[in-house]
Design an enzyme around this catalytic site. Structure first.
Site, short mmCIF file in Angstrom:
data_model
loop_
_atom_site.label_atom_id
_atom_site.label_comp_id
_atom_site.label_asym_id
_atom_site.label_seq_id
_atom_site.Cartn_x
_atom_site.Cartn_y
_atom_site.Cartn_z
N ALA A 283 6.17 7.84 9.17
CA ALA A 283 5.71 8.21 7.91
C ALA A 283 4.46 7.37 7.96
O ALA A 283 4.36 6.32 7.96
CB ALA A 283 6.50 8.28 6.42
N ALA A 284 2.48 7.67 7.56
CA ALA A 284 2.00 6.54 7.59
C ALA A 284 0.93 7.22 6.37
O ALA A 284 0.86 8.17 5.52
CB ALA A 284 1.04 7.49 8.45
N ALA A 285 1.23 6.23 5.23
CA ALA A 285 0.79 5.80 3.90
C ALA A 285 -1.16 5.70 3.80
O ALA A 285 -1.37 4.87 4.66
CB ALA A 285 1.41 5.48 2.84
N SER A 286 -1.40 5.21 2.74
CA SER A 286 -2.54 5.07 2.76
C SER A 286 -2.99 3.42 3.14
O SER A 286 -3.99 3.10 3.53
CB SER A 286 -3.30 5.59 0.96
N GLY A 288 0.01 1.99 4.59
CA GLY A 288 0.88 1.85 5.35
C GLY A 288 1.22 2.52 5.98
O GLY A 288 0.98 3.44 5.84
N GLN A 289 2.19 2.16 6.80
CA GLN A 289 3.24 3.08 7.92
C GLN A 289 4.43 3.18 8.07
O GLN A 289 5.26 1.79 7.75
CB GLN A 289 2.31 3.36 8.59
N VAL A 290 5.32 3.52 8.23
CA VAL A 290 6.68 3.27 8.29
C VAL A 290 7.85 3.54 9.65
O VAL A 290 7.30 4.51 9.48
CB VAL A 290 7.64 3.99 6.95
N LYS A 304 8.41 -0.79 6.65
CA LYS A 304 6.83 -0.81 5.88
C LYS A 304 5.87 -1.62 6.00
O LYS A 304 6.83 -2.68 5.63
CB LYS A 304 7.26 -0.49 4.13
N ASP A 439 3.75 6.62 -9.61
CA ASP A 439 3.20 7.03 -8.69
C ASP A 439 4.47 8.33 -7.66
O ASP A 439 4.97 8.49 -6.17
CB ASP A 439 2.74 6.38 -7.10
#
Length: 814
Positions: A283-286, A288-290, A304, A439
Site C-alpha cells: 500500500a502507498a499512502a500520501s 508513506g508506504q507499507v 510503514k 482519519d
C-alpha cells in the site's frame, strides 16, 4: 684574392620602389632618386638613409592612427560622451542661470541644545552599532532550522527569510491549476451528451483533472484531496467518486530509499530485524508506504516507511495555505481568523510525520476500546518503531474497496455489516470514550472474518470534551425527531454557533431548509449527507465555526454512509445510529442524558408524548443490546411474542417490562417529574391503544391464574386438581414466566406511586378522570372475559383430553 667591401644595412621604407631596392643591392655606383637624397648620402652616407626610412614609417603609423581615431569617434560617439562626462564633472546640468544666492550657508548646528556635536556623533555610532547588530542577527537567523513541531510563528519566521522558496512553490501551484483549468475546458468542449448525463460527466471529469493535479502537487495536496473525497455533501458525489481514487493510486517511492530509511532509523541492516520484506509495497499512502514483512519469530507485520524529505514539503504547503486563508479572510471580511484552520491542519499533519506519536496513539486507542469486542486493533511493536518507521501487526481482512468491487451478495452483506459496526464504533468513540479516530476513510478500515471492524493509521486522534459529547448525542435525537429549535441549542453547546448570533432567525432558516425532508413512521426520512449539507449551508450564512471534532464526526458518518450506499441504496445513517443512542439514553443516568430524554418524552409544557416515546422504543428495539436491558426471564416472552403479536404490542411489552427493571431508572425518574394529568391523558389516548392492549393481556393472565388457583381450592377434589394440572400444564409452560413478571409489574411500589400521583393530578379534570375510569372498566371487563374464556377452554380441554385418553386406552385393550 679579391677584397669584398663591407655591406651597409639599409631599411627600406614602404614607399621605396622596387627599382630602387634592386639597384641598391646590386652595388651600383649611381642611385636612382631625387637630388636631395643624393645630398644626404654624400654628407651622411648610410646614416642619413636610415633617418629617412624611419621618418617615413612614423608618418605611415601616424596616418593610420588618425584614421583609427576618426573611426572610433564616429562609431562610439566619443566627443558626445566626453562632453557629457565633462558636464557631469563640472556639474553644468544643475546650473541655473536665474539662480540667486547671497552666499554660502552656515554650518548646521545641533537641534538639541543640550547635546554637543560629539554627543550626536557618538549617538550615530551607537545607532550604527544597532543596525549592524540587527543585520548580524538577521544573518544568524538563516542558520535556524525548521521546527520539528508545528508552530505558526516559527514557521512564518523561517519562510520569511526564504521568499524564493515560497515564490517558486506559488508559481508551481498556480501553473498546475491553470493547466488543470485548460484541460477541463477542453474536455468540456469535446463532451457531447444529454443535459443530465453531461452534468454528471462534467463533474466527474473535473474530479479526475483535480485528482491528477493533486497527485502532481505532492503529499499535502493528496491529503487534502483524500479529505475532500469523504465530503460528497460539499463537492458532490461525482467529484467525490473521482477523488476517492487518491486512496489507491498514489505512486510509491523506490524500495532502495525505503530500505535505507529503515536502516537509518533502526540502526542496523534490514536483515537484522526481518526475515522477509516484500519486494513491492502492499500500500502507498500520501505520507508513506507499507511493506509486508515477517520477524524471526514468525509474526507477520506491516512496516510503514515515511517518504523522504517530507517534513519541509508539508510545512511549506501549510504555510502557503495559511497565507491564502489570510488573504481570503481580508477579501471576504470574515470576523473569525481563517488561518486557524491551516494551523489546526498543520499540527495534525506534522503529528502524523512522527511515527512514535502514532504508535503511542495506537496503544492509547487500543487500551480505551479493548472492552468493545467488535473493534479489532493491530498490535504495535515498539522496539521496531522509530520516527520514520512504524511496525504493527499484520491485520488480515477485507478492505471496503475490495468488498465493493466484488459485487456479490456475500460481499454486500459484509459491507453492510462493516458499515453498521463502523457507525456503532463511531458512536462509541463519540459518546462513550471521547477518543476518536481522526482519519476514518475507507483505506483505513478492514472487515475481519470474525465479524469485527479493524482500524488502521492512528497518526491523528481527536479528544472530545464531555459537554460536546452530550451535545452531539442530543443533536442526533433532535434531528430524528425534527426538533430544529432544540438542534440550534445543541449547535450552540457544540461551540458551532457564535455568541451574539440571532438564534431565532437561525432556527427559522434551519427549519425552512429542513422543510423538504419528510417524516416516515416517526423518523426523519433523509440521507445523513443531505441533512449535513443543509446544516452546513445555514451555518455558513451565519459565519459559524466548525470545531475539528465536529468535522471529524460528520466526515466519519458521511464516509460510512457513502460505503453503505454501494451495497444498499436505501441505507439511512440515522436508523443505524439511533438504536445505540436509545440505549445510551436509557442506561446513562446522568443529568445531561435525562435532559435529552426529557425532550423526547415530554413537550415544553411537560406533557407526555406517547407517540415520540413509541418511536424512541421502536427504533431502539431493533438493537439487540436493548433487549439486554430487560431481565433475563423476560427475554423469552419477548421472543415468543415476536411472531404472535403486532409490533406495536411487542413495543408496549418491552416498555412495560423495562419500567420496573434496574435499567428503567431513567424512565421512572422522568415519569415522576412529568405532569400527572398528561400521563393519564396519554394513557387513554388513541396512540396508547397498543399499550392498553398489552396491559389488558397482563391483567387477563393474572386473573386466569387466580381463577385456576381459586377453583382448585374451593372444589378441593383431587380429580379436579389433576384435571386442572393437565389442562394448564402446556399453557403454563408458556405464560408462567410472564405471569410472575406481570404480577411484579402491577405490584411494583414505585410504579404504583407514579400511578397514584398521576391519578391525583387527573382529579382536577373530571372529564379526563371519567375517560380514565371508563377505559379502566373496559380494560378490566375485557381482561375478565378473556380470563373466563381461557378457563372454560382449559376445563373443556381437560375433560375432552381425559375422554380421548380413555377411549384410546379402551381401544388398545380391546
Amino acid at each position: 684574392m679579391a677584397t669584398v667591401s663591407p655591406l651597409v644595412p639599409v631599411i627600406c621604407s614602404a614607399k621605396t620602389t622596387p627599382g630602387t631596392r634592386k639597384n641598391h643591392f646590386n652595388g651600383g655606383s649611381r642611385s636612382v632618386g631625387p637630388k636631395k637624397n643624393q645630398k644626404l648620402s654624400k654628407s651622411g652616407g648610410g646614416l642619413g638613409n636610415i633617418v629617412e626610412v624611419v621618418q617615413k614609417d612614423v608618418e605611415f603609423l601616424k596616418t593610420g592612427f588618425n584614421k583609427g581615431l576618426q573611426w572610433a569617434n564616429k562609431a562610439f560617439r566619443i566627443p558626445e560622451v566626453s562632453k557629457k562626462v565633462e558636464e557631469l564633472v563640472w556639474l553644468r546640468n544643475v546650473e541655473d542661470p536665474q539662480a540667486k544666492f547671497s552666499g554660502f550657508p552656515s554650518w548646521p548646528q545641533p537641534s538639541y541644545p543640550e547635546l554637543s556635536g560629539v554627543d550626536l556623533f557618538l549617538a550615530d555610532l551607537k545607532a550604527l552599532e544597532v543596525y549592524v547588530g540587527y543585520y548580524y542577527y538577521l544573518a544568524k537567523m538563516w542558520t535556524k532550522p525548521l521546527p520539528e513541531f508545528y508552530d505558526a510563528q516559527e514557521v512564518t519566521d523561517y519562510f520569511t527569510l526564504r521568499p524564493h522558496v515560497v515564490a517558486l512553490r506559488v508559481l508551481e501551484v498556480f501553473t498546475a491549476f491553470v493547466s488543470a483549468t485548460i484541460k477541463f475546458r477542453i474536455s468540456k468542449i469535446s463532451s457531447t451528451a444529454d443535459e443530465d448525463a453531461h452534468k454528471s460527466l462534467s463533474d466527474y471529469n473535473f474530479g479526475i483533472v483535480l485528482k491528477d493535479t493533486m497527485l502532481n502537487l505532492g503529499p499535502t495536496f493528496i491529503k487534502v484531496g483524500q479529505s475532500l473525497s469523504t465530503r460528497p455533501d460539499i463537492i458532490g458525489n461525482e467529484i467525490s467518486e473521482a477523488l476517492s481514487e487518491l486512496h489507491d493510486q498514489i505512486p510509491p517511492f523506490p524500495r532502495d530509499e525505503a530500505m535505507k530509511i529503515i536502516e537509518e532509523e533502526l540502526g542496523a541492516p534490514v536483515k537484522t530485524f526481518f526475515s522477509y520484506v516484500s519486494e513491492e509495497p502492499v500500500a502507498a499512502a500520501s505520507f508513506g508506504q507499507v511493506y509486508k514483512a515477517s520477524t524471526y519469530d514468525g509474526i507477520d507485520v506491516a512496516v510503514k516507511v515515511q517518504r523522504p524529505n517530507l517534513h519541509h514539503v508539508v510545512v511549506r504547503d501549510i504555510y502557503l495555505l495559511r497565507i491564502g486563508l489570510g488573504l481570503l479572510q481580508k477579501i471576504a471580511k470574515r470576523q473569525n481568523d481563517l488561518r486557524l484552520y491551516a494551523d489546526e491542519l498543520g499540527k495534525g499533519l506534522i503529528g502524523e510525520l512522527d511515527y512514535n506519536l502514532e504508535a503511542a496513539n495506537a496503544l492509547e486507542f487500543m487500551e480505551v476500546h479493548s472492552r468493545f469486542p467488535f473493534i479489532c486493533l493491530p498490535k504495535v511493536f515498539p522496539h521496531l518503531t522509530k520516527k520514520r518507521v512504524l511496525t504493527m501487526e499484520w491485520l488480515v481482512g477485507d478492505s471496503p474497496s475490495e468488498l465493493i468491487s466484488a459485487s456479490s451478495p456475500e460481499s454486500k452483506r459484509k459491507l453492510l455489516d462493516l458499515v453498521n459496526k463502523g457507525v456503532e464504533a463511531s458512536l462509541v468513540q463519540l459518546l462513550e470514550t471521547g477518543l476518536m479516530h481522526a482519519d476514518p476513510h475507507p483505506g483505513n478500515l478492514r472487515y475481519i472474518s470474525s465479524g469485527k471492524i479493524g482500524f488502521l493509521d492512528f497518526g491523528l486522534l481527536c479528544r472530545m470534551e464531555k459537554k460536546h459529547q452530550f451535545a452531539m448525542l442530543a443533536s442526533v435525537v433532535h434531528i430524528v425527531n425534527g426538533d430544529w429549535v432544540s438542534l440550534v441549542n445543541d449547535l450552540t453547546e457544540m461551540d458551532v454557533i457564535r455568541p451574539g448570533t440571532n438564534i431565532r432567525r437561525f432556527a427559522l432558516d434551519l427549519e425552512y431548509a429542513m422543510g423538504e425532508f419528510e417524516v416516515d413512521n416517526g423518523m426523519l426520512d433523509a440521507k445523513f449527507s443531505r441533512v449535513l449539507g443543509k446544516i452546513w449551508s445555514v451555518a455558513l450564512k451565519y459565519h459559524c465555526r466548525m470545531p475539528p471534532y465536529y468535522i471529524l464526526v460528520l466526515r466519519s458518518l458521511a464516509s460510512l454512509e457513502g460505503l453503505a450506499v454501494a451495497a444498499d441504496p436505501t441505507f439511512k445513517t440515522f436508523e443505524a445510529a439511533y438504536p445505540y443512542v436509545v440505549q445510551k439514553l436509557l442506561v446513562d443516568n446522568s443529568p445531561a442524558t435525562r435532559r435529552i430524554l426529557h425532550s423526547v418524552v415530554f413537550n415544553r409544557r411537560r406533557e407526555f408524548q406517547w407517540q415520540r416515546l413509541a418511536v424512541f422504543l421502536r427504533v431502539g428495539a431493533t438493537r439487540k443490546g436493548l433487549h439486554a436491558l430487560v431481565p433475563s426471564n423476560t427475554r423469552t416472552s419477548l421472543t415468543q411474542t415476536t411472531n404472535e403479536v403486532a409490533p406495536e404490542v411487542n413495543l408496549a411489552n418491552l416498555a412495560l417490562r423495562l419500567l420496573p427493571s434496574k435499567n428503567g431508572l431513567v424512565l421512572r425518574r422522568l415519569l415522576m417529574t412529568a405532569d400527572g394529568a398528561s400521563l393519564i391523558q396519554a394513557l387513554v389516548s388513541k396512540e396508547a391503544s397498543s399499550f392498553r392492549q398489552q396491559l389488558c393481556k397482563a391483567v387477563a393472565d393474572i386473573l386466569y391464574q387466580s381463577m385456576c388457583k381459586t377453583l382448585m381450592q374451593v372444589l378441593s377434589i383431587s380429580k379436579f386438581s389433576s384435571l386442572m394440572s393437565i389442562s394448564t400444564g402446556a399453557e403454563n409452560s408458556q405464560i408462567s414466566s410472564t405471569n410472575i413478571e406481570y404480577e411484579s409489574i402491577l405490584r411494583d411500589r414505585r410504579l404504583r406511586v407514579i400511578f397514584f400521583k398521576s391519578l391525583n393530578s387527573a382529579k382536577k379534570d373530571p372529564i379526563l378522570l371519567l375517560r380514565f375510569c371508563w377505559a379502566s372498566f373496559v380494560l378490566f371487563f375485557v381482561a375478565s372475559a378473556v380470563a373466563s374464556h381461557r378457563l372454560l377452554v382449559s376445563i373443556a380441554g381437560a375433560y375432552l383430553g381425559r375422554l380421548s385418553y380413555n377411549s384410546k386406552q379402551i381401544a388398545a385393550t380391546a
